[in-house]
Design a protein around this motif. Structure first.
Motif, short mmCIF file in Angstrom:
data_model
loop_
_atom_site.label_atom_id
_atom_site.label_comp_id
_atom_site.label_asym_id
_atom_site.label_seq_id
_atom_site.Cartn_x
_atom_site.Cartn_y
_atom_site.Cartn_z
N GLY A 5 0.83 -1.21 0.00
CA GLY A 5 0.00 0.00 0.00
C GLY A 5 0.85 1.25 0.00
O GLY A 5 1.93 1.28 0.58
N ARG A 78 -7.63 -0.36 6.30
CA ARG A 78 -7.58 0.44 5.07
C ARG A 78 -7.30 1.90 5.39
O ARG A 78 -6.47 2.54 4.74
CB ARG A 78 -8.90 0.31 4.29
CG ARG A 78 -8.90 1.12 2.99
CD ARG A 78 -10.25 1.07 2.27
NE ARG A 78 -11.37 1.45 3.09
CZ ARG A 78 -11.72 2.71 3.36
NH1 ARG A 78 -11.03 3.71 2.86
NH2 ARG A 78 -12.78 2.97 4.10
N THR A 81 -3.71 2.28 6.37
CA THR A 81 -2.84 2.12 5.19
C THR A 81 -2.89 3.37 4.31
O THR A 81 -1.85 3.86 3.85
CB THR A 81 -3.27 0.87 4.39
OG1 THR A 81 -3.19 -0.27 5.25
CG2 THR A 81 -2.37 0.65 3.19
N GLU A 87 1.80 -0.68 5.94
CA GLU A 87 2.03 -1.22 4.60
C GLU A 87 1.24 -2.52 4.50
O GLU A 87 1.12 -3.25 5.48
CB GLU A 87 3.50 -1.53 4.37
CG GLU A 87 4.37 -0.32 4.24
CD GLU A 87 5.83 -0.69 4.03
OE1 GLU A 87 6.50 0.07 3.32
OE2 GLU A 87 6.29 -1.71 4.57
N ARG A 88 0.76 -2.79 3.31
CA ARG A 88 -0.02 -4.00 3.05
C ARG A 88 0.74 -4.86 2.07
O ARG A 88 1.18 -4.39 1.02
CB ARG A 88 -1.38 -3.60 2.47
CG ARG A 88 -2.29 -4.74 2.14
CD ARG A 88 -3.62 -4.16 1.61
NE ARG A 88 -4.56 -5.19 1.30
CZ ARG A 88 -4.71 -5.75 0.10
NH1 ARG A 88 -3.96 -5.35 -0.92
NH2 ARG A 88 -5.61 -6.69 -0.08
N TYR A 97 -0.24 -6.89 7.22
CA TYR A 97 -0.02 -5.47 7.50
C TYR A 97 1.14 -5.31 8.47
O TYR A 97 1.29 -6.10 9.40
CB TYR A 97 -1.29 -4.84 8.11
CG TYR A 97 -2.44 -4.86 7.14
CD1 TYR A 97 -2.70 -3.75 6.34
CD2 TYR A 97 -3.26 -5.97 7.03
CE1 TYR A 97 -3.75 -3.77 5.43
CE2 TYR A 97 -4.31 -6.00 6.13
CZ TYR A 97 -4.55 -4.90 5.34
OH TYR A 97 -5.59 -4.91 4.44
#
Length: 123
Positions: A5, A78, A81, A87-88, A97
């Motif tokens: 992400g 979400r 992120t 970070e994904r 994550y």
């Protein structure tokens, strides 16, 4: 690493406590990131992810400790992120994550008044 992400909300480069006033756009960006922090479930998510043995977690790892449904946990992840705090990493059907330490450190630095920063670094 795949499907990491990216931050849609970049933190400003200037602190609201600097010698000059923060610009409106920078204040809006910083407020967006702080808004992501300003939720008890999101603070717990950050803590749970940080304290996990691998330093990362999937939604399924987080639902039971939070006592929230999978869609609710996914929603909070979400937001974190998009704020650039997590970070994904997508691996097969699972997404993991992890914290972005530099983003959290940057926010802490922005919220530390310049005089305190100088004292902190001198120690």
């Amino acid at each position: 690493m795949q499907d990491v992400g990216t931050a849609k909300t970049a933190t400003p480069a200037i602190s609201p406590f600097a010698a000059e006033p923060i610009k409106r756009a920078d204040a809006q960006r910083l407020a967006g990131v702080l808004k992501a922090f300003a939720d008890p479930a999101r603070l717990r998510l950050l803590s749970l992810i940080q304290s996990s043995p691998e330093g990362e977690a999937s939604v399924s790892d987080l639902t039971a400790p939070l006592g929230l449904s999978q869609p609710t946990v996914s929603h909070h992840l979400r937001i974190l992120t998009e704020a650039g705090l997590l970070e994904r990493d997508k691996r097969g059907v699972w997404a993991y994550y992890r914290l972005v330490p530099s983003a959290i450190a940057a926010i802490a630095d922005l919220l530390t008044p310049p005089r305190k920063r100088a004292t902190k670094k001198a120690r």
